[in-house]
Design a protein around this motif. Structure first.
Motif, PDB file in Angstrom:
ATOM      1  N   LEU A   6      -1.171   4.503  -3.800  1.00 58.00           N
ATOM      2  CA  LEU A   6      -1.636   3.686  -2.679  1.00 58.00           C
ATOM      3  C   LEU A   6      -2.341   2.413  -3.136  1.00 58.00           C
ATOM      4  O   LEU A   6      -2.575   1.515  -2.321  1.00 58.00           O
ATOM      5  CB  LEU A   6      -2.586   4.503  -1.794  1.00 58.00           C
ATOM      6  N   ARG A   7      -2.671   2.339  -4.411  1.00 56.26           N
ATOM      7  CA  ARG A   7      -3.302   1.124  -4.912  1.00 56.26           C
ATOM      8  C   ARG A   7      -2.250   0.020  -5.037  1.00 56.26           C
ATOM      9  O   ARG A   7      -1.228   0.218  -5.703  1.00 56.26           O
ATOM     10  CB  ARG A   7      -3.947   1.376  -6.284  1.00 56.26           C
ATOM     11  N   PRO A   8      -2.504  -1.138  -4.393  1.00 53.49           N
ATOM     12  CA  PRO A   8      -1.523  -2.235  -4.489  1.00 53.49           C
ATOM     13  C   PRO A   8      -1.283  -2.615  -5.946  1.00 53.49           C
ATOM     14  O   PRO A   8      -2.215  -2.878  -6.699  1.00 53.49           O
ATOM     15  CB  PRO A   8      -2.193  -3.373  -3.723  1.00 53.49           C
ATOM     16  N   THR A  12       0.811  -1.213   0.000  1.00 52.82           N
ATOM     17  CA  THR A  12       0.000   0.000   0.000  1.00 52.82           C
ATOM     18  C   THR A  12       0.846   1.266   0.000  1.00 52.82           C
ATOM     19  O   THR A  12       0.620   2.190  -0.786  1.00 52.82           O
ATOM     20  CB  THR A  12      -0.940   0.012   1.221  1.00 52.82           C
TER      21      THR A  12
END
Length: 394
Positions: free
Chosen positions: A199-201, A67
């Motif tokens: 922040l998006r995996p 993240t």
């Protein structure tokens, strides 16, 4: 952003500060290890619970890396590190007031989230300042932190009051000082857009590191699987071989980390492939000696195997970093380092939980140690095959 009217730390001092933060975070993660026996006696839980508590940290690190691993490339190293230190300090407060397994799980969860957020930022920050010294510091700091945290914890438990609290108080004070240092450290990257999107995996690799990464993944997995085993079950294994003090149990991680750090220093100027090969050979020899020593119930032999395993860890980890970091651009450093640490912590946590179940349900601690040693040897041989194959292809 610069703070008007305040002196800024020099690049050399900033590098030392960042390395010390990595040491502190690893020391905090290792500090509970000598205490697991005390917690187990007080709260009556099994070795499976010990390994689950241990693995919660690794899972939290993985989630945090996925993240927050790229965030410092966008907002800067300093903000990410400041928040991570505050969360780490909060985890130490939870440890201080822990009264059962649930609070241990919460503390380890917070530790893992903080460590995952900090790992990519601090590692990339050191590379920003000085690529050669930063690579060396990234290689040596985990060993120093893990070893010093375990030994400090064991010494405080044996010789000073409040054994389940004092080590966390000491680490809290150290982190507070480092937080002040972060406020005085100049930013090492220019913030750029895309922070929320980062922040998006996402597993995103620069093309230049894709093939080399396939070579180092088995190496990283093997050496961190070994570190996880000695961290979670090493002290208990020593106590099963001989009735001894907590300090000797704490020496398990210290000896492992000490020889790993020595290996990193001695091989810092060697070629990456040479370092990896030495690491793999030392790892295999260490596991063979450990296997024979556990079967023969030999404590000196166990520590010899432990030292060789430490050399294997240091060589394998350093060689992997030296293979990958020269191929990475500045704006990709945090994300690539985070991905490497994802591999590390999968190796660190998953086999350890499996070992915990085997201890309880499939033959006990000595037999599990034998089986784990064989598994690590096989992993190391797979890694050796990959390195040799890559060399022939090149």
């Amino acid at each position: 952003m610069p703070i008007a009217g305040r002196a800024r730390l020099s690049p050399r001092v900033s590098l030392l500060l960042l390395a010390s933060i990595l040491v502190s975070f690893l020391a905090a993660s290792a500090a509970p290890t000598p205490l697991y026996g005390t917690y187990q006696e007080r709260w009556h839980f099994s070795p499976v619970t010990t390994t689950v508590v241990f693995a919660v940290y690794a899972l939290a690190v993985l989630a945090s890396l996925l993240t927050f691993g790229k965030l410092s490339d966008h907002v800067g190293r300093r903000p990410v590190l400041a928040v991570a230190i505050v969360v780490q300090m909060l985890s130490l407060v939870v440890f201080i007031f822990a009264n059962g397994v649930p609070t241990l799980l919460v503390a380890r969860l917070l530790q893992g989230l903080a460590a995952g957020a900090a790992t990519g930022a601090v590692g990339a920050g050191m590379l920003d300042i000085d690529r050669a010294r930063g690579t060396l510091a990234n290689s040596i700091a985990p060993g120093i932190g893990t070893g010093s945290g375990a030994l400090l914890s064991a010494l405080l438990i044996d010789f000073l009051p409040a054994p389940t609290r004092l080590v966390y108080v000491v680490l809290f004070v150290v982190l507070l000082i480092q937080l002040v240092g972060i406020a005085l450290m100049p930013e090492t990257v220019t913030p750029m857009a895309g922070a929320r999107r980062s922040l998006r995996p996402e597993i995103k690799l620069p093309r230049a590191v894709r093939e080399p990464l396939l070579v180092v993944v088995p190496v990283l997995f093997a050496v961190w699987a070994l570190a996880g085993f000695f961290g979670a079950l090493g002290p208990a294994l020593v106590r099963s071989l001989m009735n001894t003090s907590i300090v000797v149990g704490g020496l398990v991680l210290f000896v492992f980390a000490l020889f790993g750090s020595i290996a990193v220093l001695l091989m810092r100027n060697s070629a990456a492939r040479t370092v990896i090969l030495i690491g793999i050979v030392a790892l295999v020899l260490g596991m063979i000696v450990t296997l024979v020593s556990v079967m023969a119930e030999s404590v000196p032999g166990f520590f010899v195997g432990l030292a060789l395993g430490g050399v294997g860890f240091g060589g394998g980890f350093q060689g992997s970093l030296k293979t990958i970091t020269p191929l990475v651009e500045a704006h990709e450093r945090a994300s690539v380092l985070s991905l490497l640490y994802i591999v590390c912590y999968v190796g660190f946590g998953l086999p350890t939980v499996i070992a915990g179940f085997l201890v309880v349900y499939a033959g006990g601690l000595p037999q599990t140690a034998d089986e784990y040693s064989v598994a690590v040897i096989l992993l190391a041989l797979v890694a050796l095959f990959g390195v040799r194959r890559a060399t022939r292809t090149t």
